[in-house]
Motif scaffolding. Structure first.
Motif, PDB file in Angstrom:
ATOM      1  N   LYS A  45      10.012  47.844 -16.940  1.00  0.00           N
ATOM      2  CA  LYS A  45      11.049  48.638 -17.612  1.00  0.00           C
ATOM      3  C   LYS A  45      10.852  48.617 -19.118  1.00  0.00           C
ATOM      4  N   MET A  46      10.515  47.436 -19.650  1.00  0.00           N
ATOM      5  CA  MET A  46      10.312  47.311 -21.093  1.00  0.00           C
ATOM      6  C   MET A  46       9.124  48.168 -21.540  1.00  0.00           C
ATOM      7  N   ILE A  47       8.047  48.146 -20.772  1.00  0.00           N
ATOM      8  CA  ILE A  47       6.871  48.943 -21.111  1.00  0.00           C
ATOM      9  C   ILE A  47       7.213  50.427 -21.047  1.00  0.00           C
ATOM     10  N   LYS A  48       7.922  50.836 -19.988  1.00  0.00           N
ATOM     11  CA  LYS A  48       8.290  52.243 -19.855  1.00  0.00           C
ATOM     12  C   LYS A  48       9.201  52.698 -20.983  1.00  0.00           C
ATOM     13  N   SER A  49      10.113  51.822 -21.409  1.00  0.00           N
ATOM     14  CA  SER A  49      11.037  52.231 -22.461  1.00  0.00           C
ATOM     15  C   SER A  49      10.358  52.316 -23.829  1.00  0.00           C
ATOM     16  N   ASN A  50       9.248  51.614 -24.016  1.00  0.00           N
ATOM     17  CA  ASN A  50       8.573  51.625 -25.314  1.00  0.00           C
ATOM     18  C   ASN A  50       7.323  52.497 -25.354  1.00  0.00           C
ATOM     19  N   ILE A  51       6.898  53.035 -24.228  1.00  0.00           N
ATOM     20  CA  ILE A  51       5.677  53.826 -24.203  1.00  0.00           C
ATOM     21  C   ILE A  51       5.820  55.110 -25.010  1.00  0.00           C
ATOM     22  N   ARG A  52       7.030  55.617 -25.116  1.00  0.00           N
ATOM     23  CA  ARG A  52       7.219  56.851 -25.887  1.00  0.00           C
ATOM     24  C   ARG A  52       6.840  56.646 -27.351  1.00  0.00           C
ATOM     25  N   TYR A  53       7.023  55.428 -27.849  1.00  0.00           N
ATOM     26  CA  TYR A  53       6.636  55.155 -29.233  1.00  0.00           C
ATOM     27  C   TYR A  53       5.116  55.234 -29.395  1.00  0.00           C
ATOM     28  N   VAL A  54       4.379  54.893 -28.350  1.00  0.00           N
ATOM     29  CA  VAL A  54       2.920  55.021 -28.397  1.00  0.00           C
ATOM     30  C   VAL A  54       2.554  56.500 -28.547  1.00  0.00           C
ATOM     31  N   TYR A  55       3.258  57.369 -27.801  1.00  0.00           N
ATOM     32  CA  TYR A  55       3.021  58.807 -27.931  1.00  0.00           C
ATOM     33  C   TYR A  55       3.304  59.274 -29.361  1.00  0.00           C
ATOM     34  N   TYR A  56       4.404  58.818 -29.933  1.00  0.00           N
ATOM     35  CA  TYR A  56       4.770  59.244 -31.288  1.00  0.00           C
ATOM     36  C   TYR A  56       3.739  58.766 -32.310  1.00  0.00           C
ATOM     37  N   ILE A  57       3.300  57.530 -32.180  1.00  0.00           N
ATOM     38  CA  ILE A  57       2.309  56.987 -33.118  1.00  0.00           C
ATOM     39  C   ILE A  57       0.992  57.752 -32.988  1.00  0.00           C
ATOM     40  N   LEU A  58       0.574  58.014 -31.749  1.00  0.00           N
ATOM     41  CA  LEU A  58      -0.645  58.796 -31.544  1.00  0.00           C
ATOM     42  C   LEU A  58      -0.522  60.188 -32.142  1.00  0.00           C
ATOM     43  N   ALA A  59       0.655  60.792 -31.996  1.00  0.00           N
ATOM     44  CA  ALA A  59       0.872  62.131 -32.552  1.00  0.00           C
ATOM     45  C   ALA A  59       0.694  62.122 -34.066  1.00  0.00           C
ATOM     46  N   VAL A  60       1.265  61.137 -34.724  1.00  0.00           N
ATOM     47  CA  VAL A  60       1.157  61.052 -36.185  1.00  0.00           C
ATOM     48  C   VAL A  60      -0.290  60.803 -36.597  1.00  0.00           C
ATOM     49  N   LEU A  61      -0.967  59.874 -35.918  1.00  0.00           N
ATOM     50  CA  LEU A  61      -2.362  59.578 -36.260  1.00  0.00           C
ATOM     51  C   LEU A  61      -3.262  60.791 -36.073  1.00  0.00           C
ATOM     52  N   ILE A  62      -3.103  61.464 -34.950  1.00  0.00           N
ATOM     53  CA  ILE A  62      -3.933  62.643 -34.690  1.00  0.00           C
ATOM     54  C   ILE A  62      -3.631  63.745 -35.696  1.00  0.00           C
ATOM     55  N   PHE A  63      -2.362  63.925 -36.006  1.00  0.00           N
ATOM     56  CA  PHE A  63      -1.995  64.937 -36.992  1.00  0.00           C
ATOM     57  C   PHE A  63      -2.714  64.679 -38.315  1.00  0.00           C
ATOM     58  N   PHE A  64      -2.623  63.441 -38.825  1.00  0.00           N
ATOM     59  CA  PHE A  64      -3.262  63.145 -40.108  1.00  0.00           C
ATOM     60  C   PHE A  64      -4.779  63.206 -40.020  1.00  0.00           C
ATOM     61  N   MET A  65      -5.355  62.789 -38.900  1.00  0.00           N
ATOM     62  CA  MET A  65      -6.805  62.869 -38.755  1.00  0.00           C
ATOM     63  C   MET A  65      -7.277  64.324 -38.823  1.00  0.00           C
ATOM     64  N   PHE A  66      -6.573  65.198 -38.124  1.00  0.00           N
ATOM     65  CA  PHE A  66      -6.961  66.607 -38.141  1.00  0.00           C
ATOM     66  C   PHE A  66      -6.727  67.228 -39.512  1.00  0.00           C
ATOM     67  N   MET A  67      -5.682  66.833 -40.202  1.00  0.00           N
ATOM     68  CA  MET A  67      -5.427  67.391 -41.534  1.00  0.00           C
ATOM     69  C   MET A  67      -6.490  66.936 -42.533  1.00  0.00           C
ATOM     70  N   ILE A  68      -6.885  65.685 -42.439  1.00  0.00           N
ATOM     71  CA  ILE A  68      -7.938  65.176 -43.329  1.00  0.00           C
ATOM     72  C   ILE A  68      -9.262  65.875 -43.017  1.00  0.00           C
ATOM     73  N   ALA A  69      -9.563  66.030 -41.730  1.00  0.00           N
ATOM     74  CA  ALA A  69     -10.803  66.718 -41.350  1.00  0.00           C
ATOM     75  C   ALA A  69     -10.796  68.158 -41.851  1.00  0.00           C
ATOM     76  N   ALA A  70      -9.664  68.829 -41.693  1.00  0.00           N
ATOM     77  CA  ALA A  70      -9.570  70.224 -42.155  1.00  0.00           C
ATOM     78  C   ALA A  70      -9.724  70.302 -43.667  1.00  0.00           C
ATOM     79  N   SER A  71      -9.155  69.354 -44.377  1.00  0.00           N
ATOM     80  CA  SER A  71      -9.283  69.335 -45.831  1.00  0.00           C
ATOM     81  C   SER A  71     -10.750  69.160 -46.243  1.00  0.00           C
ATOM     82  N   ASN A  72     -11.443  68.247 -45.576  1.00  0.00           N
ATOM     83  CA  ASN A  72     -12.858  68.030 -45.884  1.00  0.00           C
ATOM     84  C   ASN A  72     -13.691  69.269 -45.562  1.00  0.00           C
ATOM     85  N   ILE A  73     -13.426  69.883 -44.435  1.00  0.00           N
ATOM     86  CA  ILE A  73     -14.159  71.094 -44.052  1.00  0.00           C
ATOM     87  C   ILE A  73     -13.933  72.183 -45.097  1.00  0.00           C
TER      88      ILE A  73
END
Length: 138
Positions: A45-73
């Motif tokens: 239950k604890m893992i299930k209740s906190n897994i959504r935060y993993v999704y949010y963190i991944l979303a932020v990381l991927i967003f910034f990675m793609f923005m940095i890549a686009a800026s470099n391109i």
């Protein structure tokens, strides 16, 4: 019940394994087993209740990675478009200028993909949260 050392199947009355001589430990009582099951349920239950935060963190990381890549391109595309030949305007210079525009377009596509993937991850995290609430209510 099985021997921990050699894996031989044992009956409940045996104290030592007839094959390897290893002392057989009696199984835990039912109350301890039920406590372990309860602890496992709490952990799940604890893992299930906190897994959504993993999704949010991944979303932020991927967003910034793609923005940095686009800026470099985009930056390197501008650098390519500014290349000049020594003898004046040539076909090669025109090619580099157009290539810079292509890089700028590619950077826009990369930004769009980053935003889309981030949005999907946020959506997954939000829906995971709703599923947990539905489970708690029932």
């Amino acid at each position: 019940m099985y021997c921990e050392k050699c894996g031989t199947e044992l009956t409940d009355e045996i104290v030592k394994c007839p094959k390897c001589g290893n002392e057989v430990k009696k199984e835990e009582s039912n109350s301890k087993q039920s406590e372990n099951k309860i602890d496992i349920k709490k952990l799940k239950k604890m893992i299930k209740s906190n897994i959504r935060y993993v999704y949010y963190i991944l979303a932020v990381l991927i967003f910034f990675m793609f923005m940095i890549a686009a800026s470099n391109i985009s930056t390197y595309g501008v650098n390519i478009s500014n290349i000049e030949s020594i003898g004046g305007e040539t076909l090669e210079e025109a090619y580099y200028y157009e290539l810079g525009g292509i890089y700028a377009g590619y950077a826009t596509v990369v930004r769009g993909i980053g935003i889309f993937i981030s949005a999907v991850l946020v959506w997954l995290g939000a829906n995971f949260k709703k599923e947990n609430k539905d489970e708690k209510m029932s």
